[in-house]
Design an enzyme around this catalytic site. Structure first.
Site, short mmCIF file in Angstrom:
data_model
loop_
_atom_site.label_atom_id
_atom_site.label_comp_id
_atom_site.label_asym_id
_atom_site.label_seq_id
_atom_site.Cartn_x
_atom_site.Cartn_y
_atom_site.Cartn_z
N ARG A 1 0.86 -1.19 0.00
CA ARG A 1 0.00 0.00 0.00
C ARG A 1 0.89 1.24 0.00
O ARG A 1 1.96 1.24 0.59
CB ARG A 1 -0.91 0.01 1.23
CG ARG A 1 -2.05 -0.98 1.15
CD ARG A 1 -3.00 -0.82 2.33
NE ARG A 1 -2.39 -1.18 3.58
CZ ARG A 1 -1.93 -0.34 4.48
NH1 ARG A 1 -2.04 0.97 4.30
NH2 ARG A 1 -1.39 -0.76 5.60
N TYR B 1 -1.01 -3.68 -7.15
CA TYR B 1 -0.87 -4.39 -5.88
C TYR B 1 -2.23 -4.44 -5.16
O TYR B 1 -2.92 -3.41 -5.05
CB TYR B 1 0.19 -3.72 -4.98
CG TYR B 1 0.08 -4.24 -3.56
CD1 TYR B 1 0.52 -5.52 -3.25
CD2 TYR B 1 -0.53 -3.48 -2.56
CE1 TYR B 1 0.37 -6.03 -1.98
CE2 TYR B 1 -0.68 -3.99 -1.28
CZ TYR B 1 -0.23 -5.26 -1.00
OH TYR B 1 -0.39 -5.77 0.27
N LYS C 1 -9.71 -1.98 1.58
CA LYS C 1 -9.35 -0.82 2.41
C LYS C 1 -10.09 0.44 1.94
O LYS C 1 -10.52 1.25 2.75
CB LYS C 1 -7.84 -0.59 2.36
CG LYS C 1 -7.02 -1.78 2.80
CD LYS C 1 -7.31 -2.14 4.22
CE LYS C 1 -6.35 -3.21 4.71
NZ LYS C 1 -6.65 -3.62 6.09
N HIS D 1 -11.10 -1.58 11.55
CA HIS D 1 -10.02 -2.48 11.12
C HIS D 1 -9.86 -3.56 12.20
O HIS D 1 -8.92 -3.54 12.98
CB HIS D 1 -8.75 -1.63 10.98
CG HIS D 1 -7.60 -2.31 10.32
ND1 HIS D 1 -6.30 -1.89 10.45
CD2 HIS D 1 -7.54 -3.40 9.51
CE1 HIS D 1 -5.50 -2.68 9.75
NE2 HIS D 1 -6.23 -3.60 9.18
N SER E 1 -0.60 -3.46 11.79
CA SER E 1 0.00 -4.58 11.05
C SER E 1 1.20 -5.14 11.83
O SER E 1 1.79 -4.45 12.67
CB SER E 1 0.43 -4.13 9.67
OG SER E 1 1.35 -3.08 9.80
N CYS F 1 1.13 -7.47 14.07
CA CYS F 1 0.84 -7.81 15.47
C CYS F 1 0.03 -9.11 15.57
O CYS F 1 -0.48 -9.43 16.63
CB CYS F 1 0.08 -6.68 16.15
SG CYS F 1 1.05 -5.19 16.35
N THR G 1 -4.35 -11.96 11.90
CA THR G 1 -4.88 -13.18 11.25
C THR G 1 -4.65 -14.39 12.16
O THR G 1 -5.51 -15.27 12.26
CB THR G 1 -4.25 -13.37 9.86
OG1 THR G 1 -4.48 -12.18 9.11
CG2 THR G 1 -4.87 -14.53 9.11
N ASP H 1 -9.91 -9.08 9.26
CA ASP H 1 -9.37 -7.75 8.94
C ASP H 1 -10.36 -6.60 9.15
O ASP H 1 -9.95 -5.53 9.57
CB ASP H 1 -8.89 -7.75 7.48
CG ASP H 1 -7.97 -6.57 7.17
OD1 ASP H 1 -7.15 -6.22 8.02
OD2 ASP H 1 -8.09 -6.00 6.07
N ASN I 1 6.15 -8.81 1.94
CA ASN I 1 4.70 -8.51 1.91
C ASN I 1 3.99 -9.37 0.86
O ASN I 1 2.98 -8.96 0.31
CB ASN I 1 4.48 -7.02 1.62
CG ASN I 1 3.05 -6.59 1.88
OD1 ASN I 1 2.38 -7.11 2.79
ND2 ASN I 1 2.54 -5.66 1.08
N ARG J 1 1.60 -12.26 -0.53
CA ARG J 1 0.24 -12.49 0.00
C ARG J 1 -0.41 -13.75 -0.55
O ARG J 1 -0.04 -14.25 -1.60
CB ARG J 1 -0.65 -11.30 -0.42
CG ARG J 1 -0.19 -9.95 0.12
CD ARG J 1 -0.68 -9.76 1.51
NE ARG J 1 -0.23 -8.53 2.13
CZ ARG J 1 -0.92 -7.90 3.08
NH1 ARG J 1 -2.07 -8.36 3.50
NH2 ARG J 1 -0.44 -6.81 3.63
N ASN K 1 -2.78 -17.33 23.77
CA ASN K 1 -3.55 -16.08 23.98
C ASN K 1 -4.99 -16.39 24.40
O ASN K 1 -5.70 -15.54 24.92
CB ASN K 1 -3.52 -15.22 22.72
CG ASN K 1 -2.12 -14.71 22.43
OD1 ASN K 1 -1.29 -14.63 23.32
ND2 ASN K 1 -1.85 -14.39 21.18
C1 OXD Z 1 -3.24 -4.18 5.88
C2 OXD Z 1 -3.85 -5.35 5.24
O1 OXD Z 1 -2.32 -3.60 5.31
O2 OXD Z 1 -4.79 -5.92 5.80
O3 OXD Z 1 -3.69 -3.82 6.99
O4 OXD Z 1 -3.41 -5.73 4.12
MN MN Z 2 -5.54 -4.85 7.50
#
Ligand code: OXD
Ligand code: MN
Length: 588
Positions: A71, A199, A208, A228, A250, A252, A255, A279, A370, A372, A499
């Site tokens: 992004r 991308y 987003k 988010h 991101s 952290c 997912t 997300d 990055n 995906r 967790n």
């Molecule tokens: C982000 C994504 O960048 O979910 O937050 O791809």
């Molecule tokens: Mn995201």
């Protein structure tokens, strides 16, 4: 063939086609036959590489341009009439100037290409939460990815009828020149324009751009929230399921938390975790006064590196069919894919993410950090039975979190809704070596929405505060931090599936079953209330994880004040007061 008589839709398509001048216009009807034809065309053009049908049925590899792999926040704009409505955390340009600039760039941008018309729905088509969009694009990768990430096709036109109520999205790859790359939102016109990128995060406009930036703007107007956040359900041994939403910046583990596998001792007792979304959450007040959430997406656009059988077996399983991989390693021996930390056996005969011959012993990464996967949510083994529920799921707890080595305790509960909004507004995370820039620097990312809020951040916080009186049965608000380190820099808390122990405490607090200790930050767990059996964590370590270092927190208060000053006069007075109260109670 046109699949709608909606004049608003057809007129707009005509205008955009006159501007971009494609050779032809093709409507995406949502049929498997049409998508299969497009996959074949994508293979001819080189956009899509078919993977091993036996090992990865229906899966493809796509490579984006080497200058176009993430992004682009510095080229993302919110163009509303008044600059102040975009606020100090967004890039802004006056809409007429931006339209003029963009029209110049789009002029003839699709010459020699096909314009695909993708009608799509965010949320289950026809449900009360659903909102519709149409993306015009000259990329087959975008069509095929949107067909995974959203619900596409004629059913959307049927549900839209003659209404003008849809989000317009125009995407053109153009020349992919980063100098002229723009991701632009006109929230007052329900319009998104994206150019010179291929991308996913910049071009899958439902995600987003629509489901967060435009939807957050609509949510404020219509009194709901676009966040988010992941959504997960925890089923207890009695078969009752409670739902939690969680927002993290991101890197952290969002997912991973969304698809958590509970520790064995919990599984034996009959606990289960269900993933509703990883997300984005759209939240509305239900007739029962509770907050109800849907995941408006239909797929996962997840980061591949680091995903493996141990860290997230459910995400990995989700990618084993009908998935598009982007910028990962191609194993030439068996035509499968690989990425760093998938396993310890990188392929010897392989191409890296750029499509170049790659030697795993070279020390160079094979997959882009990055890179995906775009995978259908229904592939996920722990996808919630409520995933398609038109009314969503009722939320018991909202969790905020970030990566903090020393300050934030493992978990604490806010004192009330207003204080919870404060806790979300002060969210920050320490940068990691994975990103460029200095390591360990705190970056403020309120509610994990810094790059995604489609309007002024101060007004967004006010909207959160205003929601309080509309939600009769409010979720409780918490903060977690899995990343506290000891004096040797080692993580104290084991994280991942463990967790679950913290989530169990959170739900116990929501049912008001157990007590807690008051502190300057809010309510902290009593040591004996976090179940530690089956871990190596001692109660001394748990005390350390829950400790509040006053000197560090006073420094934190100055950092927050600096950030609040940047927001300026839209900062709600309530939050300034909460900050003062925090400072005073720390000094006590
Ligand atoms: C982000 C994504 O960048 O979910 O937050 O791809
Ligand atoms: Mn995201």
């Amino acid at each position: 063939m046109e699949c709608t008589k909606n004049k608003h839709v057809l007129d707009w398509i005509d205008q955009m086609a006159a501007l971009t001048k494609p050779d032809s216009v093709v409507f995406i009807d949502g049929s498997e036959a049409q998508l299969e034809e497009l996959r074949a065309t994508g293979m001819q053009t080189g956009e899509m590489i078919k993977l091993n049908e036996e090992k990865l049925p229906g899966c493809y590899l796509h490579r984006s341009d080497v200058t176009d792999v993430a992004r682009v926040e510095d080229r993302t704009f919110i163009c509303c009439k008044n600059e102040k409505d975009a606020g100090p955390t967004n890039n802004w340009m006056a809409p007429d100037l931006m339209y003029k600039k963009l029209n110049g760039l789009y002029d003839g941008a699709m010459k020699g290409r096909t314009m695909y018309v993708i009608p799509y729905s965010m949320g289950v088509v026809g449900s009360p939460f659903a909102k519709y969009g149409i993306e015009l694009t000259d990329s087959i990768y975008v069509v095929l990815s949107m067909a995974i990430m959203t619900r596409v096709g004629n059913t959307v036109f049927d549900a839209l009828g003659d209404s003008p109520d849809f989000i317009k999205g125009l995407h053109a790859k153009a020349t992919l020149d980063p100098e002229y790359r723009y991701i632009v939102h006109f929230p007052e016109d329900n319009t998104i324009m994206s150019i010179n990128s291929g991308y996913g995060g910049n071009v899958l406009l439902g995600k987003k751009c629509f489901a967060l930036r435009i939807a957050s703007f609509l949510g404020r107007k219509e009194m709901w929230m676009a966040e988010h956040m992941l959504i997960l359900g925890i089923e207890n041994p009695k078969g009752e399921t409670k739902y939690i939403c969680a927002a993290f910046p991101s890197a952290c583990g969002k997912t991973n938390l969304a698809m958590l596998v509970p520790p064995e001792c919990y599984r034996e007792k009959g606990f289960k975790v269900w993933c509703v979304g990883d997300d984005i959450a759209w939240l509305r007040v239900g007739p029962d006064g509770r907050l109800w959430a849907v995941n408006p997406e239909a797929g996962f656009f997840g980061v591949a590196p680091g995903t493996n059988k141990k860290s997230n077996p459910n995400a990995l399983a989700s990618t084993q069919k009908n998935t598009i991989f982007t910028n990962v390693v191609l194993n030439l021996d068996d035509n499968t894919v690989w990425w760093e930390d998938l396993d310890k056996n990188p392929p010897k005969n392989a191409l890296n993410w750029k499509g170049e011959k790659w030697d795993p012993s070279s020390g160079e990464k094979g997959a882009h950090p990055n890179s995906r996967f775009t995978a259908p949510a229904k592939n996920c083994p722990c996808i919630s039975p409520e995933f398609e529920s038109p009314s969503g799921v009722p939320i018991s707890a909202i969790v905020f979190g970030g990566r903090r080595a020393k300050t934030a305790p493992l978990v604490y509960q806010s004192k009330n809704w207003r204080h919870g909004v404060f806790v979300g507004s002060i969210m920050g995370s320490e940068t990691t070596a994975a990103a460029t820039g200095k390591v360990g620097v705190v970056r403020r990312d309120p509610m994990a929405m810094l790059p995604f809020c489609g309007y002024n951040m101060g007004d967004y916080w006010q909207h959160w505060l205003d929601m309080e009186e509309r939600i009769a049965n409010k979720p409780k608000i918490f903060n977690v931090n899995w990343f506290r380190t000891d004096e040797n820099g080692k993580f104290i808390w084991p994280g991942f599936g463990e967790n679950m122990r913290v989530l169990e405490w959170i739900l116990a607090r929501c049912e008001d079953g157990i007590g807690a200790k008051e502190s300057a930050l809010g309510y902290l767990p009593n040591i004996e209330d976090i179940y530690l059996e089956g871990t190596d964590v001692t109660s001394e370590q748990l005390s350390e994880l829950l400790n509040i270092d006053t000197a560090l927190w006073l420094e934190e208060v100055s950092g927050i004040r600096e950030f609040y000053d940047k927001i300026g006069d839209t900062l709600p007075a309530e939050l300034a007061e909460e900050l003062k109260e925090l400072e005073e109670s720390l000094k006590k």
